[in-house]
Design an enzyme around this catalytic site. Structure first.
Site, PDB file in Angstrom:
ATOM      1  N   GLN A   1       6.502   5.538  -6.445  1.00  0.00           N
ATOM      2  CA  GLN A   1       5.223   5.550  -5.879  1.00  0.00           C
ATOM      3  C   GLN A   1       4.464   6.867  -5.937  1.00  0.00           C
ATOM      4  OE1 GLN A   1       3.368   2.721  -6.014  1.00  0.00           O
ATOM      5  NE2 GLN A   1       1.498   3.339  -5.151  1.00  0.00           N
TER       6      GLN A   1
ATOM      7  N   ASP B   1       6.459   1.994 -14.811  1.00  0.00           N
ATOM      8  CA  ASP B   1       5.091   2.402 -14.744  1.00  0.00           C
ATOM      9  C   ASP B   1       4.180   3.083 -16.309  1.00  0.00           C
ATOM     10  OD1 ASP B   1       3.358   2.401 -12.363  1.00  0.00           O
ATOM     11  OD2 ASP B   1       4.982   3.624 -11.675  1.00  0.00           O
TER      12      ASP B   1
ATOM     13  N   LYS C   1       3.774  -4.871  -3.943  1.00  0.00           N
ATOM     14  CA  LYS C   1       4.502  -4.908  -5.350  1.00  0.00           C
ATOM     15  C   LYS C   1       5.917  -5.416  -4.967  1.00  0.00           C
ATOM     16  CE  LYS C   1       2.257  -0.753  -7.122  1.00  0.00           C
ATOM     17  NZ  LYS C   1       2.367   0.763  -7.692  1.00  0.00           N
TER      18      LYS C   1
HETATM   19  N1  GUN Z   1      -0.228   5.286  -7.220  1.00  0.00           N
HETATM   20  C1  GUN Z   1      -1.560   5.047  -7.395  1.00  0.00           C
HETATM   21  N2  GUN Z   1      -1.471   3.987  -8.704  1.00  0.00           N
HETATM   22  C2  GUN Z   1      -0.166   4.001  -8.717  1.00  0.00           C
HETATM   23  C3  GUN Z   1       0.647   3.363 -10.030  1.00  0.00           C
HETATM   24  O1  GUN Z   1       0.061   2.456 -10.750  1.00  0.00           O
HETATM   25  N3  GUN Z   1       1.874   3.532 -10.060  1.00  0.00           N
HETATM   26  C4  GUN Z   1       2.573   4.485  -9.298  1.00  0.00           C
HETATM   27  N4  GUN Z   1       4.016   4.523  -9.070  1.00  0.00           N
HETATM   28  N5  GUN Z   1       1.794   5.333  -8.427  1.00  0.00           N
HETATM   29  C5  GUN Z   1       0.644   4.756  -8.065  1.00  0.00           C
END
Ligand code: GUN
Length: 292
Positions: free
Chosen positions: A97, A120, A53
């Site tokens: 995350q 998110d 990311k």
């Molecule tokens: N953990 C698994 N998928 C995601 C996501 O799309 N965003 C975040 N912040 N954590 C995750």
């Protein structure tokens, strides 16, 4: 031959568009989007995702502020950091995350993120907007993985209205928002999960099947209708032998690809789309906050 939904290519197209847009704004306003990425602890998969990311965000011209915190951090300290980021005008998007360590209440933490910086789309206000707003999605912060799945479906240029869509999995991150997005597209939506009776026969009726269960190669050809569209959200690492492992989805691709109209591969399907959609959300938050 089925259509293989090339998430890598489609995500690249989206990132190229965002890069041009961000460069244009930088020239005109001397501003760039800022994304704060918070990782707590060292879950191996999280480290891989955060790295990907961060790299992608930098590539399109987003300024990334990394916060890698000790697993032992207490909840109040984490929330204090989020509050600082909420009040920092250089930060337009905040991503925590998941999963967080067991000692931290995920819901409380996610609720502490300013909704307009919620990269998110997990804050209750944004979740609510997604379920209420039936019109355009251009200014909504939409959870990245399901929105990435929808963009893959849109690439097929078919009318989604009236299609029988089945979502396997009911998580807040994928299953629930996916169902909302498909409903917005006027699909007839069923969510199935671990307690569903006759899950296989329900999936077999789907025109569109979204697999988000986290079980490697669980969905085989007996679950899939001939001519269906299958989107595989799973990213599972399985061992091939003592030294080697590989990534597989929730769908047994080699078997299912022979009967479907279209399918997304793993890797190279939903994964890159999730990242591109995070950059999209960050750019939207940036433009909203600067009234661009
Ligand atoms: N953990 C698994 N998928 C995601 C996501 O799309 N965003 C975040 N912040 N954590 C995750």
């Amino acid at each position: 031959m089925p259509h293989i939904l090339d998430g890598k290519k489609i995500a690249q197209k989206l990132k190229d568009q965002l890069k041009i847009e961000i460069e244009g704004i930088k020239i005109k306003c001397n501003l760039v989007p800022g994304l704060a990425v918070i990782q707590v602890g060292n879950v191996a998969a999280s480290s891989v995702y955060v790295k990907a990311k961060t790299k992608a965000a930098k590539e399109v011209g987003i300024n990334v502020i990394d916060h890698h915190l000790e697993e032992s951090i207490n909840q109040n300290d984490l929330i204090n950091l989020i509050n600082q980021l909420n009040n920092n005008d250089d930060v337009n998007g905040i991503l925590v995350q998941l999963p967080l360590p067991k000692s931290i209440n995920e819901e409380v933490v996610l609720n502490s993120i300013e909704p307009k910086k919620d990269a998110d789309g997990f804050h209750p206000l944004n979740v609510g907007k997604l379920s209420i707003n039936q019109k355009n999605d251009e200014s909504l912060m939409i959870p990245c993985t399901p929105y990435g799945c929808l963009l893959l479906l849109r690439e097929l240029n078919i009318n989604l209205a009236g299609k029988n869509a089945v979502v396997i999995g009911r998580s807040n991150i994928v299953g629930k928002p996916m169902a909302q997005l498909l409903l917005k597209e006027s699909c007839t939506v069923t969510t199935v999960h671990s307690k569903t009776i006759n899950i296989e026969s329900i999936c077999k009726k789907a025109d569109i099947l979204i697999a988000a269960i986290g079980k490697p190669e669980f969905v085989n050809k007996d679950w899939v209708k001939k001519g269906a569209i299958v989107i595989d959200v799973g990213i599972n690492r399985i061992k091939i032998n003592e030294e080697k492992s590989k990534l597989v989805g929730d769908v047994l691709f080699s078997e299912v690809e022979n009967i479907v109209y279209a399918i997304s591969p793993v890797p190279g399907g939903v994964g890159p789309m999730t990242i591109a959609c995070l950059l999209r959300n960050t750019t939207i938050a940036f433009k909203n906050s600067n009234k661009i």
